[in-house]
Design a protein around this motif. Structure first.
Motif, PDB file in Angstrom:
ATOM      1  N   UNK A 189       1.067  -1.543   0.336  1.00 44.55           N
ATOM      2  CA  UNK A 189       0.011  -0.276  -0.079  1.00 44.55           C
ATOM      3  C   UNK A 189       0.363   0.948   0.183  1.00 44.55           C
ATOM      4  N   UNK A 190       1.761   1.265  -0.373  1.00 41.97           N
ATOM      5  CA  UNK A 190       2.880   2.572  -0.286  1.00 41.97           C
ATOM      6  C   UNK A 190       3.554   2.387  -2.132  1.00 41.97           C
ATOM      7  N   UNK A 191       3.115   3.832  -2.660  1.00 38.96           N
ATOM      8  CA  UNK A 191       3.686   4.223  -4.252  1.00 38.96           C
ATOM      9  C   UNK A 191       4.516   5.170  -4.255  1.00 38.96           C
ATOM     10  N   UNK A 192       5.567   4.889  -4.835  1.00 41.21           N
ATOM     11  CA  UNK A 192       6.327   5.911  -4.482  1.00 41.21           C
ATOM     12  C   UNK A 192       6.419   6.838  -5.628  1.00 41.21           C
ATOM     13  N   UNK A 193       5.156   6.863  -6.733  1.00 38.15           N
ATOM     14  CA  UNK A 193       4.716   7.491  -7.842  1.00 38.15           C
ATOM     15  C   UNK A 193       3.825   8.580  -7.071  1.00 38.15           C
ATOM     16  N   UNK A 194       2.375   8.069  -6.728  1.00 40.62           N
ATOM     17  CA  UNK A 194       1.942   8.511  -5.562  1.00 40.62           C
ATOM     18  C   UNK A 194       2.155   9.978  -4.782  1.00 40.62           C
ATOM     19  N   UNK A 195       3.272   9.560  -4.393  1.00 34.27           N
ATOM     20  CA  UNK A 195       3.986  10.422  -3.244  1.00 34.27           C
ATOM     21  C   UNK A 195       4.437  11.415  -4.143  1.00 34.27           C
ATOM     22  N   UNK A 196       4.861  11.652  -5.100  1.00 38.97           N
ATOM     23  CA  UNK A 196       5.299  12.493  -5.615  1.00 38.97           C
ATOM     24  C   UNK A 196       4.394  13.061  -6.339  1.00 38.97           C
ATOM     25  N   UNK A 197       3.199  12.702  -6.606  1.00 38.90           N
ATOM     26  CA  UNK A 197       1.927  13.093  -7.309  1.00 38.90           C
ATOM     27  C   UNK A 197       1.139  14.082  -6.420  1.00 38.90           C
TER      28      UNK A 197
END
Length: 63
Positions: free
Chosen positions: A47-55
């Motif tokens: 449930x962790x996404x780096x791309x979601x965090x960047x966006x």
């Protein structure tokens, strides 16, 4: 901090499993699509996404 949840999580896991099956059942370059499944499965399960965090996206209701 979790940022993948609900529909997004289920979609990633189902699509990851479907693409992983391509790796085992199809020959040649189709196996590359099977390798795409690994990030989808990892982000769906953790449930962790780096791309979601960047966006700045967060589809998880409870952190």
């Amino acid at each position: 901090m979790k940022n993948v949840g609900g529909f997004d999580r289920g979609f990633r896991i189902i699509l990851g499993i479907a693409l992983l099956s391509l790796f085992y059942f199809l020959p040649g370059y189709w196996k590359l699509f099977g390798q795409i499944s690994l990030p989808l499965l990892i982000t769906g399960l953790t449930q962790k996404c780096g791309i979601n965090k960047l966006l700045g996206r967060n589809t998880c209701r409870i952190n």
